[in-house]
Design a protein around this motif. Structure first.
Motif, PDB file in Angstrom:
ATOM      1  N   VAL A  88      52.833  40.412  36.578  1.00  0.00           N
ATOM      2  CA  VAL A  88      53.908  41.111  37.159  1.00  0.00           C
ATOM      3  C   VAL A  88      53.396  42.382  37.747  1.00  0.00           C
ATOM      4  O   VAL A  88      52.747  43.233  37.520  1.00  0.00           O
ATOM      5  CB  VAL A  88      54.570  41.610  35.823  1.00  0.00           C
ATOM      6  CG1 VAL A  88      55.819  42.607  35.770  1.00  0.00           C
ATOM      7  CG2 VAL A  88      55.041  40.338  34.750  1.00  0.00           C
ATOM      8  N   GLU A  89      53.905  42.544  38.964  1.00  0.00           N
ATOM      9  CA  GLU A  89      53.552  43.772  39.884  1.00  0.00           C
ATOM     10  C   GLU A  89      52.162  43.804  40.453  1.00  0.00           C
ATOM     11  O   GLU A  89      51.570  42.859  39.994  1.00  0.00           O
ATOM     12  CB  GLU A  89      54.225  44.848  39.208  1.00  0.00           C
ATOM     13  CG  GLU A  89      55.636  45.189  39.345  1.00  0.00           C
ATOM     14  CD  GLU A  89      56.021  46.595  38.805  1.00  0.00           C
ATOM     15  OE1 GLU A  89      56.752  47.034  39.514  1.00  0.00           O
ATOM     16  OE2 GLU A  89      55.578  46.978  37.790  1.00  0.00           O
ATOM     17  N   SER A  90      51.810  44.745  41.006  1.00  0.00           N
ATOM     18  CA  SER A  90      50.353  44.887  41.533  1.00  0.00           C
ATOM     19  C   SER A  90      49.284  44.885  40.315  1.00  0.00           C
ATOM     20  O   SER A  90      49.207  45.989  39.474  1.00  0.00           O
ATOM     21  CB  SER A  90      50.352  46.061  42.262  1.00  0.00           C
ATOM     22  OG  SER A  90      51.138  46.046  43.512  1.00  0.00           O
ATOM     23  N   PRO A  91      48.374  44.039  40.523  1.00  0.00           N
ATOM     24  CA  PRO A  91      47.279  43.910  39.275  1.00  0.00           C
ATOM     25  C   PRO A  91      46.391  44.960  39.481  1.00  0.00           C
ATOM     26  O   PRO A  91      46.048  45.376  40.571  1.00  0.00           O
ATOM     27  CB  PRO A  91      46.712  42.612  39.322  1.00  0.00           C
ATOM     28  CG  PRO A  91      46.955  42.209  40.691  1.00  0.00           C
ATOM     29  CD  PRO A  91      48.319  42.976  41.077  1.00  0.00           C
ATOM     30  N   GLN A  92      45.605  45.606  38.486  1.00  0.00           N
ATOM     31  CA  GLN A  92      44.724  46.708  38.341  1.00  0.00           C
ATOM     32  C   GLN A  92      43.141  45.919  38.154  1.00  0.00           C
ATOM     33  O   GLN A  92      43.146  45.426  37.096  1.00  0.00           O
ATOM     34  CB  GLN A  92      45.042  47.927  37.653  1.00  0.00           C
ATOM     35  CG  GLN A  92      46.132  48.452  38.269  1.00  0.00           C
ATOM     36  CD  GLN A  92      46.347  49.200  39.541  1.00  0.00           C
ATOM     37  OE1 GLN A  92      45.161  49.694  40.082  1.00  0.00           O
ATOM     38  NE2 GLN A  92      47.384  48.872  40.546  1.00  0.00           N
ATOM     39  N   PHE A  93      42.380  46.407  38.628  1.00  0.00           N
ATOM     40  CA  PHE A  93      40.796  45.711  38.490  1.00  0.00           C
ATOM     41  C   PHE A  93      39.970  46.986  38.731  1.00  0.00           C
ATOM     42  O   PHE A  93      40.129  47.780  39.371  1.00  0.00           O
ATOM     43  CB  PHE A  93      40.612  44.539  39.345  1.00  0.00           C
ATOM     44  CG  PHE A  93      41.203  43.349  39.229  1.00  0.00           C
ATOM     45  CD1 PHE A  93      41.482  42.308  38.078  1.00  0.00           C
ATOM     46  CD2 PHE A  93      42.242  43.005  40.158  1.00  0.00           C
ATOM     47  CE1 PHE A  93      42.172  41.522  37.933  1.00  0.00           C
ATOM     48  CE2 PHE A  93      43.156  41.899  40.214  1.00  0.00           C
ATOM     49  CZ  PHE A  93      43.031  41.135  39.022  1.00  0.00           C
TER      50      PHE A  93
END
Length: 340
Positions: A88-93
């Motif tokens: 859901v929406e932009s993932p963060q890594f």
């Protein structure tokens, strides 16, 4: 087929930073059947992402009933979470981790065999870049990595919010092929996207949301057929005479330019060709004009009713509830700051 997602009467209200209220989702319904690719469409701010967040328990709904894989959601979502993959929406890594290490950590944390890491890297086309640091990935590559993370559990249901975001044309095609392959293997896919041509190519069913309400739902072909104006594009050597003949025969000519006419009201194409041919005006082209998903989407979302908002005694909307409210809002249920 049985439903893997059911949403009925979903309503979600946010409080804006100016202490007003905004209805993000207003009595929304959706059903996703097992084994299908279901497109979830809506313009920015329509309530699409809020709906997905509520379904996954990331925000609390005010009203409504939801279920995932036959289990009440989000109350008992943990019972089926191992069978669901979602972005859901932009993932963060972590930028300093490699793609492979990122997926290995997620696999260990989720109790998934680490052998799945190479499998999903292959699936999303990142096998040759798996040992590169994520901070060197393009936006499209990060999006593929996110899809890979959602596939780790080999889910029965995959929820993808804008999976083609940041992808170049080749990447969009690869994502399309991936979604098709997943569906053919039995995975149910719910996908939201702004690339409507792609949705039309890969989806069996669509649900369109605008201003928090459902404005259309059904098989893609049926939704398009419901907006078919039954018009034909006709090319003739003498368009003025052609238009005159067609109007005399009871047909409508809605556009005329150069040698092209747009003709409506004909039950069969033979009616057009015979009307012109009997007068010695031969048809150079006779092509049906079929609506595409983009035109139907713009028509539906441009005329959708506004969501219901509380009003004062004089009929005005209280301060802070107009269309220019900030997008960063407070979840009314627990005061958390969220992005609607």
């Amino acid at each position: 087929m049985s439903a893997v997602i059911e949403i009925a009467g979903l309503r979600k209200t946010f409080r804006t930073l100016r202490q007003g209220r905004r209805v993000a989702v207003d009595g929304f319904d959706m059903v996703v059947e097992a084994g299908e690719v279901h497109g979830f469409l809506g313009p920015n701010g329509s309530g699409k992402t809020t709906t997905l967040r509520a379904l996954l328990g990331l925000v609390n709904a005010d009203e409504g009933r939801m279920s995932v894989l036959g289990t009440p959601a989000p109350e008992q979502l943990t019972q089926v979470s191992g069978r669901v993959g979602a972005i859901v929406e932009s993932p963060q890594f972590f930028g300093n981790f490699t793609g492979r290490r990122t997926l290995r950590l997620l696999a260990v944390a989720g109790g998934v065999p680490t052998t799945r890491v190479d499998e999903v890297l292959e699936q999303v086309g990142l096998r040759d870049r798996g040992d590169d640091r994520v901070k060197g990935y393009s936006l499209g590559m990060k999006q593929r990595l996110a899809v890979a993370s959602a596939l780790l559990k080999n889910p029965e249901l995959l929820i993808l919010d804008e999976p083609a975001n940041g992808l170049d044309p080749a990447g969009i095609r690869e994502m399309r092929d991936l979604i098709r392959a997943l569906a053919e293997s039995g995975v149910t896919v719910l996908v939201s996207s702004h690339i409507l041509a792609e949705i039309q190519l890969i989806c069996d069913h669509v649900t369109i949301i605008s201003q928090g309400r459902r404005v259309a739902a059904g098989r893609v072909d049926d939704v398009l057929a419901g907006h078919d104006q039954h018009e034909w594009q006709v090319r003739v050597a003498d368009p003025e005479r052609g238009a005159e003949l067609l109007r005399a025969a009871g047909l409508t000519v809605t556009a005329q330019r150069d040698d092209l006419l747009v003709v409506g009201g004909a039950g069969e194409p033979e009616q057009i060709s015979s009307t012109l041919g009997t007068e010695g005006l031969w048809v150079r082209e006779l092509t049906p004009i079929r609506p595409d998903l983009e035109s139907v989407f713009l028509e539906l979302t441009g005329t959708a009713p506004a969501p219901t908002l509380p009003r004062q005694a004089d009929g005005s909307v209280p301060s802070g509830e107009g269309p220019d409210d900030p997008m960063i809002e407070l979840d009314v249920t627990d005061g958390r700051r969220v992005d609607a």
